[in-house]
Write a protein that holds these residues in place. Structure first.
Motif, PDB file in Angstrom:
ATOM      1  N   VAL A 186       0.950  -1.317   0.062  1.00  0.00           N
ATOM      2  CA  VAL A 186       0.053  -0.188   0.029  1.00  0.00           C
ATOM      3  C   VAL A 186       0.933   1.244   0.262  1.00  0.00           C
ATOM      4  CG1 VAL A 186      -1.580   1.319   1.300  1.00  0.00           C
ATOM      5  CG2 VAL A 186      -1.883  -1.220   1.008  1.00  0.00           C
ATOM      6  N   THR A 187       1.916   1.457   0.927  1.00  0.00           N
ATOM      7  CA  THR A 187       2.676   2.338   1.105  1.00  0.00           C
ATOM      8  C   THR A 187       4.029   2.464   0.384  1.00  0.00           C
ATOM      9  OG1 THR A 187       3.737   1.584   3.094  1.00  0.00           O
ATOM     10  CG2 THR A 187       1.527   2.898   3.465  1.00  0.00           C
ATOM     11  N   GLY A 188       4.528   1.383   0.003  1.00  0.00           N
ATOM     12  CA  GLY A 188       6.067   1.308  -0.131  1.00  0.00           C
ATOM     13  C   GLY A 188       7.016   1.839   0.697  1.00  0.00           C
ATOM     14  N   ARG A 189       6.672   1.697   2.010  1.00  0.00           N
ATOM     15  CA  ARG A 189       7.679   2.176   3.045  1.00  0.00           C
ATOM     16  C   ARG A 189       7.590   0.817   3.937  1.00  0.00           C
ATOM     17  NH1 ARG A 189       8.191   5.521   0.020  1.00  0.00           N
ATOM     18  NH2 ARG A 189       8.080   7.762   0.203  1.00  0.00           N
ATOM     19  N   LEU A 190       8.895   0.754   4.496  1.00  0.00           N
ATOM     20  CA  LEU A 190       8.989  -0.218   5.914  1.00  0.00           C
ATOM     21  C   LEU A 190       9.406   0.321   7.196  1.00  0.00           C
ATOM     22  CD1 LEU A 190      11.012  -2.983   3.737  1.00  0.00           C
ATOM     23  CD2 LEU A 190       8.714  -3.280   4.715  1.00  0.00           C
ATOM     24  N   HIS A 191      10.424   1.428   6.845  1.00  0.00           N
ATOM     25  CA  HIS A 191      10.627   2.448   8.114  1.00  0.00           C
ATOM     26  C   HIS A 191       9.418   2.818   8.959  1.00  0.00           C
ATOM     27  CE1 HIS A 191      14.596   2.385   6.047  1.00  0.00           C
ATOM     28  NE2 HIS A 191      15.161   2.188   7.282  1.00  0.00           N
ATOM     29  N   LEU A 192       9.361   2.831  10.152  1.00  0.00           N
ATOM     30  CA  LEU A 192       8.130   2.854  10.962  1.00  0.00           C
ATOM     31  C   LEU A 192       7.829   4.321  10.822  1.00  0.00           C
ATOM     32  CD1 LEU A 192       8.833   0.985  14.092  1.00  0.00           C
ATOM     33  CD2 LEU A 192       7.570   0.240  12.146  1.00  0.00           C
ATOM     34  N   ARG A 193       8.524   5.314  11.100  1.00  0.00           N
ATOM     35  CA  ARG A 193       7.946   6.760  11.121  1.00  0.00           C
ATOM     36  C   ARG A 193       7.616   7.048   9.519  1.00  0.00           C
ATOM     37  NH1 ARG A 193       9.398   9.470  15.756  1.00  0.00           N
ATOM     38  NH2 ARG A 193      10.904   8.443  17.005  1.00  0.00           N
ATOM     39  N   PRO A 194       8.248   7.027   8.536  1.00  0.00           N
ATOM     40  CA  PRO A 194       7.839   7.244   7.169  1.00  0.00           C
ATOM     41  C   PRO A 194       6.691   6.456   6.815  1.00  0.00           C
ATOM     42  CG  PRO A 194      10.298   6.820   6.894  1.00  0.00           C
ATOM     43  CD  PRO A 194       9.755   6.300   8.653  1.00  0.00           C
ATOM     44  N   LEU A 195       6.465   5.064   7.183  1.00  0.00           N
ATOM     45  CA  LEU A 195       5.270   4.405   7.162  1.00  0.00           C
ATOM     46  C   LEU A 195       4.099   5.190   7.756  1.00  0.00           C
ATOM     47  CD1 LEU A 195       3.859   1.773   6.287  1.00  0.00           C
ATOM     48  CD2 LEU A 195       4.295   0.844   8.324  1.00  0.00           C
ATOM     49  N   GLY A 196       4.421   5.602   8.989  1.00  0.00           N
ATOM     50  CA  GLY A 196       3.222   6.413   9.633  1.00  0.00           C
ATOM     51  C   GLY A 196       2.875   7.594   9.123  1.00  0.00           C
ATOM     52  N   ALA A 197       3.975   8.341   8.336  1.00  0.00           N
ATOM     53  CA  ALA A 197       3.599   9.510   7.485  1.00  0.00           C
ATOM     54  C   ALA A 197       2.820   9.294   6.310  1.00  0.00           C
ATOM     55  CB  ALA A 197       4.831  10.405   7.202  1.00  0.00           C
ATOM     56  N   ALA A 198       3.131   8.126   5.651  1.00  0.00           N
ATOM     57  CA  ALA A 198       2.417   7.852   4.571  1.00  0.00           C
ATOM     58  C   ALA A 198       0.816   7.327   4.667  1.00  0.00           C
ATOM     59  CB  ALA A 198       3.049   6.457   3.916  1.00  0.00           C
ATOM     60  N   TYR A 267       4.409   4.874  16.119  1.00  0.00           N
ATOM     61  CA  TYR A 267       4.917   5.563  15.036  1.00  0.00           C
ATOM     62  C   TYR A 267       4.453   5.043  13.679  1.00  0.00           C
ATOM     63  CZ  TYR A 267       8.751   5.929  18.448  1.00  0.00           C
ATOM     64  OH  TYR A 267       9.313   6.477  19.417  1.00  0.00           O
ATOM     65  N   ALA A 268       3.889   4.005  13.479  1.00  0.00           N
ATOM     66  CA  ALA A 268       3.363   3.608  12.064  1.00  0.00           C
ATOM     67  C   ALA A 268       2.022   3.706  11.894  1.00  0.00           C
ATOM     68  CB  ALA A 268       4.117   2.274  11.894  1.00  0.00           C
ATOM     69  N   LEU A 269       1.127   2.787  12.598  1.00  0.00           N
ATOM     70  CA  LEU A 269      -0.123   2.525  12.364  1.00  0.00           C
ATOM     71  C   LEU A 269      -1.335   3.599  12.687  1.00  0.00           C
ATOM     72  CD1 LEU A 269      -0.184  -1.323  13.079  1.00  0.00           C
ATOM     73  CD2 LEU A 269       0.422  -0.135  10.959  1.00  0.00           C
ATOM     74  N   PRO A 270      -2.103   3.821  12.230  1.00  0.00           N
ATOM     75  CA  PRO A 270      -3.160   4.890  12.322  1.00  0.00           C
ATOM     76  C   PRO A 270      -3.802   4.275  13.565  1.00  0.00           C
ATOM     77  CG  PRO A 270      -3.722   3.591  10.477  1.00  0.00           C
ATOM     78  CD  PRO A 270      -2.567   3.184  10.625  1.00  0.00           C
ATOM     79  N   ALA A 271      -3.788   5.437  14.586  1.00  0.00           N
ATOM     80  CA  ALA A 271      -4.898   5.051  15.737  1.00  0.00           C
ATOM     81  C   ALA A 271      -6.228   4.826  15.512  1.00  0.00           C
ATOM     82  CB  ALA A 271      -4.509   6.336  16.705  1.00  0.00           C
TER      83      ALA A 271
END
Length: 486
Positions: A186-198, A267-271
């Protein structure tokens, strides 16, 4: 994105020390073939790892294996706290294992090596900055435990417990990996903070695939903390494993699951997605754990079901994040801090409780029935008092101030986050939990129905029990020491 990665060997020091402990144990066991030397090597490595993690955390935040959008290894205060706690837990379990290892039914070299490998997974988990590192670290923590549970020679119950643990854990890991793969799709991200931003992008949250991916990750990690309905493995596994291994399962394995959940939720998943799922899991977990614990007659099974209930209290602040997100940053910070603090309070008190079981039972025996502990505190006053303090602390009553402060902190964070209904569930379940904790504590001081031969507990077990009790007392009297680290 730049593909040039920085490598900070100072940040990696706790990982080096923990992995080096496993190698050192192998070499000592191979070259010297003396059980005491092997245990001493493992204890030395665990102590060095604890000191290394504390020193790195004291040096300020550091990152390594970094690319443009994030770091795979983040050495901050939380990583230092987690690494130190895992190393000290390993040291405590080594002390509890003295009578078991002397009995000869468990190979010393293999036991210490597997314990060191599991410690390495816990240390790496605390510093994980991306999903792959987090999942690999969590499995490194868990995989040795399959073998440790069934390592005791001639134990059918241990073999059955190991197989149960292995099968269920593999399914949970598969679910987590599937969720992580879908998140990457879905996001193309693995790092937690960039994943959360995406994922903060509203368009991605509207995709059904995103909701499925987030739910799968949360449910897979919920297995590690034995949350309902992923809890069925815990009582049978704890009861079939050697008691020191059950102590490590109940503390280190649960702490690993909490750290992993906290990392992805913070850091990553939407609350807005994780909050309702975790709130429901928390309510179910504490309720089922407490109600079933009321009917237990075996000591280790009672501690196992009580640890299931305790997992619900740990998850509750994380479940409040959905509502807290609409309030203030302070409310969210309080929820995170409450979850970490409660987890640390719990593992200290739980280790003390298992140390009491090991001290009061014959060498190498299982946990026995609760009735077999009748009156033992009258013959072993210090052990009985420390065991009773741990039980009272888990119940959340004074003079177990660590447990009392932990529950008050959770309730306050829930109220501040706007989850009053969940705070009420926690309060009701805390009252239910009093029934079985106080029943066991009263049994320790009851008049014995028959005379039982007195025995002298192992010195190493007494040291572990005294250390865990002392830490619980210090944290109860000065809880701000822990919150400064969190």
């Amino acid at each position: 994105m730049s593909l040039v990665q920085s490598v900070d060997h100072v940040a990696l020091l706790p990982g080096y020390l923990s992995a080096g402990t496993a190698v050192l144990v192998l070499l000592v066991d191979l070259l010297l073939a003396r059980p005491r030397a092997t245990v001493a090597a493992a204890a030395f490595g665990a102590t060095a790892t604890a000191l290394g993690a504390a020193l790195v955390a004291a040096g300020g935040d550091r990152g390594t294996f970094c690319v443009a959008d994030g770091c795979s290894w983040v050495a901050d205060d939380r990583a230092g706290l987690v690494g130190t706690v895992f190393a000290l837990l390993t040291l405590g379990v080594l002390a509890l294992s003295g009578p078991l290892l002397r009995g000869g039914r468990v190979p010393v070299g293999e036991f210490c090596f597997l314990l060191a490998c599991s410690m390495t997974g816990g240390v790496v988990l605390g510093a994980a900055g991306d999903l792959i590192t987090l999942i690999v670290a969590l499995e490194t923590l868990t995989l040795p435990l399959y073998v440790l549970v069934g390592l005791r020679r001639g134990s059918l119950a241990g073999a059955e417990a190991a197989v149960t643990f292995f099968v269920v854990s593999v399914v949970a890991t598969t679910v987590t990996l599937l969720g992580a793969a879908l998140l990457y799709a879905v996001t193309g991200r693995l790092h937690l903070r960039p994943l959360g931003a995406a994922l903060a992008d509203g368009t991605l949250l509207d995709l059904p695939l995103t909701t499925v991916a987030v739910t799968l990750v949360v449910l897979g990690l919920a297995f590690k903390v034995a949350a309902v309905p992923f809890h069925a493995w815990a009582p049978a596994t704890y009861d079939g494993a050697p008691v020191p291994v059950a102590a490590y399962l109940s503390t280190a394995s649960k702490l690993g699951g909490v750290v992993a959940l906290l990392a992805v939720v913070q850091y990553a998943l939407p609350a807005t997605v994780t909050g309702p799922v975790l709130a429901l899991l928390a309510a179910l977990t504490m309720t089922v754990g407490n109600l079933v614990a009321l009917r237990q007659r075996r000591m280790v099974r009672l501690l196992a079901w009580s640890s299931v209930a305790q997992a619900g209290y740990i998850l509750a602040p994380l479940g409040a994040l959905a509502l807290a997100a609409g309030r203030t940053a302070d409310a969210r910070a309080a929820a995170y801090a409450a979850a970490v603090a409660y987890a640390v309070f719990f593992v200290v008190l739980e280790l003390a409780a298992f140390a009491g079981v090991v001290a009061l039972r014959p060498d190498g025996a299982d946990g026995g029935t609760i009735e077999q502990y009748r009156g033992v505190a009258r013959r072993h006053r210090f052990v009985g008092a420390a065991f009773g303090l741990a039980l009272v602390g888990l119940a959340g009553l004074p003079p177990g101030l660590a447990g009392l402060f932990a529950k008050v902190t959770v309730v306050r964070s829930l109220v501040a986050g706007g989850s009053g209904w969940l705070a009420l569930v926690v309060a009701v379940n805390a009252v239910v939990g009093l029934a079985y904790y106080l029943r066991v504590a009263a049994t320790l001081y009851a008049s014995p129905t028959e005379s039982a031969p007195s025995r002298t507990p192992s010195r190493s077990v007494i040291v572990a029990l005294a250390a865990a009790s002392a830490v619980a007392v210090v944290l109860g009297l000065a809880p701000q020491l822990l919150f400064d680290l969190v």
